[in-house]
Write an enzyme that holds these catalytic residues in place. Structure first.
Site, mmCIF file in Angstrom:
data_model
loop_
_atom_site.group_PDB
_atom_site.id
_atom_site.type_symbol
_atom_site.label_atom_id
_atom_site.label_comp_id
_atom_site.label_asym_id
_atom_site.label_seq_id
_atom_site.Cartn_x
_atom_site.Cartn_y
_atom_site.Cartn_z
ATOM 1 N N GLU A 139 0.869 -1.635 -0.043
ATOM 2 C CA GLU A 139 -0.253 -0.009 0.242
ATOM 3 C C GLU A 139 1.261 1.495 -0.277
ATOM 4 O O GLU A 139 2.076 1.303 0.621
ATOM 5 C CB GLU A 139 -1.061 -0.446 1.126
ATOM 6 C CG GLU A 139 -2.075 1.080 1.100
ATOM 7 C CD GLU A 139 -2.715 0.892 1.919
ATOM 8 O OE1 GLU A 139 -3.555 1.716 2.634
ATOM 9 O OE2 GLU A 139 -3.190 0.040 3.115
ATOM 10 N N ARG B 164 4.492 -12.846 9.593
ATOM 11 C CA ARG B 164 5.028 -11.522 9.961
ATOM 12 C C ARG B 164 6.132 -11.418 10.340
ATOM 13 O O ARG B 164 6.386 -12.352 11.869
ATOM 14 C CB ARG B 164 4.407 -10.126 10.880
ATOM 15 C CG ARG B 164 3.908 -8.777 9.861
ATOM 16 C CD ARG B 164 3.386 -8.599 11.058
ATOM 17 N NE ARG B 164 1.827 -7.702 9.869
ATOM 18 C CZ ARG B 164 1.944 -7.210 9.262
ATOM 19 N NH1 ARG B 164 2.514 -6.174 9.503
ATOM 20 N NH2 ARG B 164 1.222 -6.744 8.714
ATOM 21 N N LYS C 73 4.626 1.086 9.632
ATOM 22 C CA LYS C 73 4.607 2.592 9.188
ATOM 23 C C LYS C 73 4.358 3.453 9.374
ATOM 24 O O LYS C 73 4.061 4.364 9.887
ATOM 25 C CB LYS C 73 4.034 2.272 7.313
ATOM 26 C CG LYS C 73 4.840 1.356 6.580
ATOM 27 C CD LYS C 73 4.066 1.115 5.500
ATOM 28 C CE LYS C 73 3.360 0.059 5.080
ATOM 29 N NZ LYS C 73 2.694 0.092 3.829
HETATM 30 P P1 ATP Z 1 2.483 -1.964 7.968
HETATM 31 O O1 ATP Z 1 1.696 -1.973 8.838
HETATM 32 O O2 ATP Z 1 3.616 -1.687 8.276
HETATM 33 O O3 ATP Z 1 1.516 -0.721 7.624
HETATM 34 P P2 ATP Z 1 1.389 -3.536 6.053
HETATM 35 O O4 ATP Z 1 0.819 -4.989 5.970
HETATM 36 O O5 ATP Z 1 0.337 -2.635 5.972
HETATM 37 O O6 ATP Z 1 2.383 -3.543 6.652
HETATM 38 P P3 ATP Z 1 1.495 -3.516 3.097
HETATM 39 O O7 ATP Z 1 2.006 -2.000 2.225
HETATM 40 O O8 ATP Z 1 0.163 -3.920 2.948
HETATM 41 O O9 ATP Z 1 2.387 -2.891 4.568
HETATM 42 O O10 ATP Z 1 2.625 -5.017 2.265
HETATM 43 C C1 ATP Z 1 2.842 -5.327 1.651
HETATM 44 C C2 ATP Z 1 3.133 -6.337 2.036
HETATM 45 O O11 ATP Z 1 4.287 -7.474 2.913
HETATM 46 C C3 ATP Z 1 1.711 -7.193 2.394
HETATM 47 O O12 ATP Z 1 2.168 -8.895 1.522
HETATM 48 C C4 ATP Z 1 2.025 -7.501 3.815
HETATM 49 O O13 ATP Z 1 1.211 -8.818 3.807
HETATM 50 C C5 ATP Z 1 3.941 -7.642 3.693
HETATM 51 N N1 ATP Z 1 4.877 -7.283 4.701
HETATM 52 C C6 ATP Z 1 4.824 -6.044 5.226
HETATM 53 N N2 ATP Z 1 4.881 -6.287 6.800
HETATM 54 C C7 ATP Z 1 5.523 -7.885 6.791
HETATM 55 C C8 ATP Z 1 6.650 -8.313 8.078
HETATM 56 N N3 ATP Z 1 6.551 -7.231 9.339
HETATM 57 N N4 ATP Z 1 7.207 -9.496 7.669
HETATM 58 C C9 ATP Z 1 6.648 -9.967 5.908
HETATM 59 N N5 ATP Z 1 6.037 -8.976 5.077
HETATM 60 C C10 ATP Z 1 5.214 -8.070 5.718
HETATM 61 MG MG MG Z 2 -1.401 -3.105 4.358
#
Ligand code: ATP
Ligand code: MG
Length: 554
Positions: free
Chosen positions: A33, A257, A267
């Site tokens: 995102e 995760r 983020k």
């Molecule tokens: P955040 O909580 O930091 O905003 P998010 O999951 O909302 O992370 P996205 O941009 O939606 O961030 O994530 C893009 C991809 O990265 C998704 O497939 C998500 O599952 C993966 N991802 C995000 N954080 C992690 C993590 N800590 N470990 C492994 N994969 C991750």
């Molecule tokens: Mg997300």
């Protein structure tokens, strides 16, 4: 021969799918995102998705999950692309969920025509009360029985902007008593009068995650859609929508995760650190962002190695930052150019060395390099060594410099300290020493064995540089699980600046793509703050894990 690594659970699934002929090649996607900079958790997802298509044959798409118009920015899109490329991966297609808004709208209309979706006029509060609890069934909305024609009409008017935000939603018609709460008539579309970074003002209704993600996977014919564990309950809805829409059957798989200790990896939290100026920006070298670790001097090779070592798991856990640092040291040891820099100098005067004489000492750039190259380091009568490398009253087994004691100056001569000069306050200003002419490195005929070797620079040839030393950003292993605000646990001493350190002249021409080992000091890289007026180095990582030792002492 390297040992054959056993397959992780995702690799096993894929291998089976290829063997059974379910697929002939695979397709994955990385779906960020664009609402912030990528962090090390994303790095692990990137390495996983791109790694799988590389290993088994196929492709990976980069898909921006930009269904939420209010938080997304083009700046983030650009940084994400830069980060994925820097990690060493190339996507097949650069795509945006917003590219599919027309198709997704058509899918929604199809759901209505199938009698599987309806427009609900309930407020979000009303919907929440009707939702029930995990142990108690929900209640049907009074709008659930609307006719297909009425739903078509209302949904079109939602799209045309006739209604304000929050007044109507489009919901799937599934089962308000379903054991999976997400299946209790989930919202598929909501009204949001907001400008979108790509579609502008074309839309005022936007699909929810569940009405966009699986459908985008399907449109791109993604075979293995890999996400993190919090999406496990969404899988049922993912499959239900694909089945009812009769579109390409992508499948969702979940892994845990990845988190690292002594930092935060969300983020939202990282944005707070930036906005509240606890750090300089998203690329502050203390940040666990990809741009932060890049600026700090971590290499893509070391990050890929790290992600490979931690692998994938089905249960959440926190990985020790020490493992990441280990991977960084391993790689830097192989590629870093050795250089000498004195951080806190004390002057050494070689009383038996000619005043005008300058010798060029020959020293290896990197002893680990199979094709060893050398540089020349000027040596003269006046040198700087590290203040902490001298002790006036040393304990036993102190092998550095002390009155009457000898040490070797790296790639140069053995010296002996004869006299200590102090100022009125008693601070040492000069160490008067003699050098042993027959002890020159590479041509040593002195037969004297010394235990200590010190780094040094020639006073008149040294270049002044700024050095930034970093420590962990947080004092505790898991700041997010501590009481109170995670920011209460910030390590106030995470940045230490040495304004003037003295470097050997070779560092005058330091380059951004080179890595350095400052002998006995750690690994360093040039920082982007460097200019004509001054060179700035970041310490990437110390030579050994000094933190662990400090912890043991405490
Ligand atoms: P955040 O909580 O930091 O905003 P998010 O999951 O909302 O992370 P996205 O941009 O939606 O961030 O994530 C893009 C991809 O990265 C998704 O497939 C998500 O599952 C993966 N991802 C995000 N954080 C992690 C993590 N800590 N470990 C492994 N994969 C991750
Ligand atoms: Mg997300």
């Amino acid at each position: 021969m390297s040992e054959e690594k056993s397959l992780n659970f995702l690799e096993e699934i894929i291998e089976e799918d290829l063997k059974s002929g379910k697929y002939t090649s695979i397709a994955t996607r990385f779906p960020p995102e664009p609402n912030g900079y990528l962090h090390m958790g994303h790095a692990s997802s990137i390495c996983l998705n791109f790694g799988l298509s590389k290993k088994f044959g196929g492709f990976t798409n980069l898909r921006f999950d930009d269904t939420n118009p209010t938080t997304e920015e083009t700046e983030y899109v650009e940084s994400i692309k830069e980060d994925v490329r820097w990690l060493g991966f190339e996507w097949k297609n650069e795509l945006y969920a917003s590219d599919y808004f027309d198709t997704l709208y058509a899918y929604a209309v199809k759901m209505i025509r199938l009698g599987l979706a309806y427009v609900d006029d309930s407020t979000s509060e009303e919907m929440a009360t009707m939702k029930g609890t995990p142990t108690e069934a929900g209640k049907d909305s009074p709008f659930r029985t609307r006719s297909i024609e009425e739903n078509i009409d209302l949904f079109e008017r939602m799209k045309n902007g006739e209604f304000p935000d929050g007044s109507h939603t489009l919901r799937a018609k599934i089962d308000m008593a379903h054991t999976n709460m997400l299946m209790r008539d989930p919202v598929l579309y909501r009204i949001k009068h907001a400008h979108h970074h790509r579609t502008g003002d074309k839309w005022c209704i936007y699909p929810m995650y569940d009405m966009a993600h699986g459908q985008s996977d399907s449109i791109e014919q993604i075979t293995h859609s890999i996400c993190t564990l919090e999406f496990v309950p969404h899988r049922e809805l993912y499959d239900w929508l694909i089945e009812k829409l009769e579109i390409y059957p992508s499948h969702q798989y979940e892994f845990a995760r990845r988190n690292i200790n002594y930092t935060v990896m969300s983020k939202r939290k990282l944005l707070q650190l930036v906005n509240e100026k606890h750090v300089e920006g998203w690329d502050d070298p203390r940040m666990p962002t990809i741009s932060g670790v890049r600026r700090r001097g971590y290499t893509p090779e070391s990050i890929r190695d790290f992600c490979d070592r931690i692998g994938v798991a089905k249960r959440e856990n926190i990985v020790d930052i020490g493992l990441l640092e280990f991977c960084v040291r391993e790689h830097l040891n192989k590629i870093a150019l050795r250089r000498m820099v004195v951080f806190d100098p004390v002057k050494v005067v070689l009383t038996n060395y000619d005043e005008d004489k300058v010798e060029l000492m020959h020293s290896e750039n990197n002893p680990e390099d199979p094709n060893i190259t050398h540089r020349e380091i000027p040596f003269s009568r006046e040198l700087y060594i590290e203040r902490e490398d001298f002790m006036e009253n040393p304990p036993k087994k102190y092998f550095r410099l002390a009155p009457g004691q000898m040490v070797r100056l790296k790639s140069a001569y053995i010296i002996r300290c004869d006299e200590v000069v102090k100022d009125a306050e008693g601070k040492i200003t000069e160490l008067r020493c003699t050098y042993l002419p027959e002890s020159k490195s590479g041509n040593d005929t002195s037969t004297i064995k010394v235990k200590g070797t010190l780094h040094w620079v020639s006073v008149s040839h040294a270049v002044t540089v700024e050095v930034r030393l970093y420590d962990r950003l947080f004092q505790v292993e898991d700041p997010s699980s501590e009481e109170g605000d995670f920011k209460d646990y910030i390590n106030k001493d995470s940045l230490q600046v040495v304004k003037s350190a003295y470097a050997e002249p070779a560092l005058k021409t330091a380059k951004f793509d080179e890595r350095y080992q400052f002998i006995r000091k750690g690994y360093f890289c040039l920082d982007k703050d460097s200019s004509e007026d001054g060179v700035v180095f970041n310490r990437t990582v110390t030579l050994k894990d000094t933190w662990a030792k400090e912890q043991q002492k405490a």
